[in-house]
Enzyme design. Structure first.
Site, PDB file in Angstrom:
ATOM      1  CD  GLU A  25      59.904 -73.878 -32.045  1.00 15.93           C
ATOM      2  OE1 GLU A  25      59.516 -73.934 -30.856  1.00 15.93           O
ATOM      3  OE2 GLU A  25      60.603 -72.948 -32.498  1.00 15.93           O
ATOM      4  CD  GLU A  33      57.412 -69.460 -30.462  1.00 11.56           C
ATOM      5  OE1 GLU A  33      57.687 -68.871 -29.399  1.00 11.56           O
ATOM      6  OE2 GLU A  33      57.124 -70.666 -30.510  1.00 11.56           O
TER       7      GLU A  33
HETATM    8  C1  BG6 Z   1      59.295 -71.964 -28.520  1.00  9.51           C
HETATM    9  C2  BG6 Z   1      60.563 -71.391 -29.064  1.00  9.51           C
HETATM   10  O1  BG6 Z   1      58.594 -70.930 -27.916  1.00  9.51           O
HETATM   11  O2  BG6 Z   1      59.329 -72.943 -27.537  1.00  9.51           O
HETATM   12  C3  BG6 Z   1      61.778 -72.230 -28.786  1.00  9.51           C
HETATM   13  O3  BG6 Z   1      60.477 -71.093 -30.429  1.00  9.51           O
HETATM   14  C4  BG6 Z   1      61.732 -72.699 -27.348  1.00  9.51           C
HETATM   15  O4  BG6 Z   1      62.928 -71.470 -29.052  1.00  9.51           O
HETATM   16  C5  BG6 Z   1      60.520 -73.594 -27.109  1.00  9.51           C
HETATM   17  O5  BG6 Z   1      62.905 -73.361 -27.017  1.00  9.51           O
HETATM   18  C6  BG6 Z   1      60.348 -73.986 -25.642  1.00  9.51           C
HETATM   19  O6  BG6 Z   1      60.082 -72.837 -24.890  1.00  9.51           O
HETATM   20  P1  BG6 Z   1      60.635 -72.540 -23.423  1.00  9.51           P
HETATM   21  O7  BG6 Z   1      60.075 -71.194 -23.073  1.00  9.51           O
HETATM   22  O8  BG6 Z   1      60.094 -73.581 -22.524  1.00  9.51           O
HETATM   23  O9  BG6 Z   1      62.111 -72.542 -23.487  1.00  9.51           O
END
Ligand code: BG6
Length: 488
Positions: A393, A204
């Site tokens: 993800e 990201e």
């Molecule tokens: C993604 C990341 O942006 O989303 C993860 O790669 C992260 O590391 C996940 O845990 C959830 O995002 P957030 O900002 O709600 O913790």
């Protein structure tokens, strides 16, 4: 500015405005053989099911076995930065409990696990002398995964930059950091690719650059002018390209490498040819600063025109490195940034404002739009002509509660997953080359600026006792995997 608000607004702040942007469309992407397509309600045979975590979010043990400090170790100590004032010092104690956690992955029936390597564990100062105990941890982790029939999928950078590189070079502000990242990537590839066959470069860029260096919300927490942020985004693309080359130079032959990017999600507002075409243009242009340049080796004319005096400075040699061919495209897809309609202005697309009433999950930024995971891989395969996409993800937070019977009935997470997976299955049934899916996350963990207050796991974690408890969604996912079908 709260992280939730900022993340929601990210596309607007970091990306391109629709106005004045035009770009030619590229030809259709390769179509996989019909035999590989999911038929009669299932995913294609051999579809790869996995879960994901990242080093700082789960490992803990920040001061053990010679690990150096990362920018997150410092950042979490700045008052007010983390919603519940927690840190990743302990997190899930995965550094010590990795065997137990691998058993949890196995119990789901997952065939793959996406983890990240903590750079400062391997090189405490980022460069210089490696710490043998650092790479040893990942040797143990990889061996244990393989022993349990789980493929290790490794990310080289999931935001825990060695603090020393921040102090000496301003972190990603300097191309020195890019070069050092390339060296680190080569070292890790040399030591692990006898067993790790798939490597992601940076996780990201679309978030850590803007949030870390533009808005000051993530580590290192600085707020630089847009021109510098654009240069840092360019540097992250360069780091990606150098890592691709280093993995090819130092890894075992056949090691596959690619990005894992939170693509700026653009979807057609309505399924008509005109809206779909507008969304395709938007997807390319809204991702021109990172994904498009790494997939094509060029910045689009529209991007350069829009950035104007703030455009990054670069050389042709850098573009060549950035555009080094990759083996797959990893996409993190959670929520829509832009619903797009055609426009007779500029580029031919217009992102619509998102109504306040748009539904979202427990995290405010996580708007519910299952169709994103259908459209984005479909359009991405066409734009960038890739025949291997992995969803690196997808998942959701939920306000999980442990009921008196000791269970966690996260029916909202199941609803979210069921709907997203149905749309993903629809894509594969049409021949969109999505080869695998990594659910975020295996277990609740340290969710960056939200600390421990947002829970994304299939397993609930009691952070006092470190007890892991499967949520109802773990049974749901196990059933999906067993049936290789979304309608489980
Ligand atoms: C993604 C990341 O942006 O989303 C993860 O790669 C992260 O590391 C996940 O845990 C959830 O995002 P957030 O900002 O709600 O913790």
């Amino acid at each position: 500015m709260s992280a939730k608000v900022s993340r929601r607004q990210l596309a607007k702040i970091a990306g391109l405005s629709a106005a004045g942007i035009a770009s030619p469309l590229e030809g259709a992407g390769a179509k996989p053989a019909a035999a590989l397509r999911g038929g009669s309600g299932g995913f294609p045979a051999g579809f790869l099911w996995g879960t994901a975590t990242s080093s700082y979010q789960v490992e803990g043990a920040v001061n053990e076995d010679g690990r150096g400090a990362s920018i997150w170790d410092k950042f979490v100590r700045i008052p007010g930065k983390i919603e519940d004032s927690s840190t990743g010092d302990r997190a899930n104690e995965h550094y010590h409990r990795y065997k137990e956690d691998i058993a949890l992955i196995k119990d789901l029936g997952c065939k793959a696990y996406r983890f990240s390597v903590a750079w400062p564990r391997v090189f405490p100062d980022g460069d210089g002398k490696p710490n043998p105990k650092g790479i040893d941890f990942y040797n143990r982790l990889v061996d244990e995964l393989l022993k349990n029939g789980i493929e290790p999928w490794m990310t080289l950078y999931h935001w825990d930059l060695p603090q020393s590189l921040q102090d000496r070079f301003g972190g990603w502000r300097s191309t020195e950091t890019c070069k050092i990242f390339g060296d680190y990537a080569g070292y890790v590839a040399k030591h692990l690719t006898d067993r790790v066959k798939n490597v992601f470069t940076l996780n990201e860029s679309g978030r850590f650059v803007q949030f870390g260096y533009g808005l000051g919300i993530d580590a290192p927490g600085v707020t630089l002018p847009q021109a510098e942020v654009n240069q840092i985004r360019h540097n992250s693309a360069l780091a990606h390209g150098l890592a691709v080359q280093a993995v090819r130079a130092h890894g075992r032959r056949g090691t596959r490498v690619g990005p894992a990017e939170n693509i700026d999600v653009c979807v057609p507002a309505i399924d008509t040819p005109e809206h779909v075409r507008a969304a395709e243009i938007a997807l390319r242009e809204m991702n021109a600063g990172y994904l498009n340049v790494i997939m094509t080796g060029k910045y689009t004319d529209a991007f350069l025109k829009y950035a104007g005096a703030d455009a990054p400075k670069y050389t042709d040699a850098e573009l060549k490195i950035i555009g080094s061919p990759v083996d797959f495209l990893g996409l993190n897809i959670y929520a829509p940034q832009n619903y797009v309609v055609p426009s007779d202005q500029g580029a031919g697309f217009m992102p619509l404002p998102i109504p306040k009433s748009f539904p979202h999950m427990s995290s405010d930024w996580l708007r519910i739009a299952p169709e994103t995971i259908y459209w984005v891989p479909k359009l991405a395969a066409k734009i960038w002509k890739t025949d291997a996409i992995y969803i690196t993800e997808n998942g959701t937070s939920s306000d999980d509660v442990v009921t008196p019977d000791g269970k966690i009935y996260d029916t909202d997470r199941i609803m979210y997953l069921r709907n997203y997976l149905a749309q993903l299955q629809r894509a594969t049934a049409e021949g969109v080359p999505v080869r695998g899916y990594f659910l975020w996350s295996l277990m609740d963990n340290f969710e960056w600026v939200f600390g421990l207050s947002k829970r994304f796991g299939l397993y609930h974690v009691n952070f006092d006792t470190q007890v892991r408890t499967p949520k109802l969604s773990a049974s749901f996912y196990r059933n999906v995997i067993a049936k290789n079908a979304a309608g489980a």
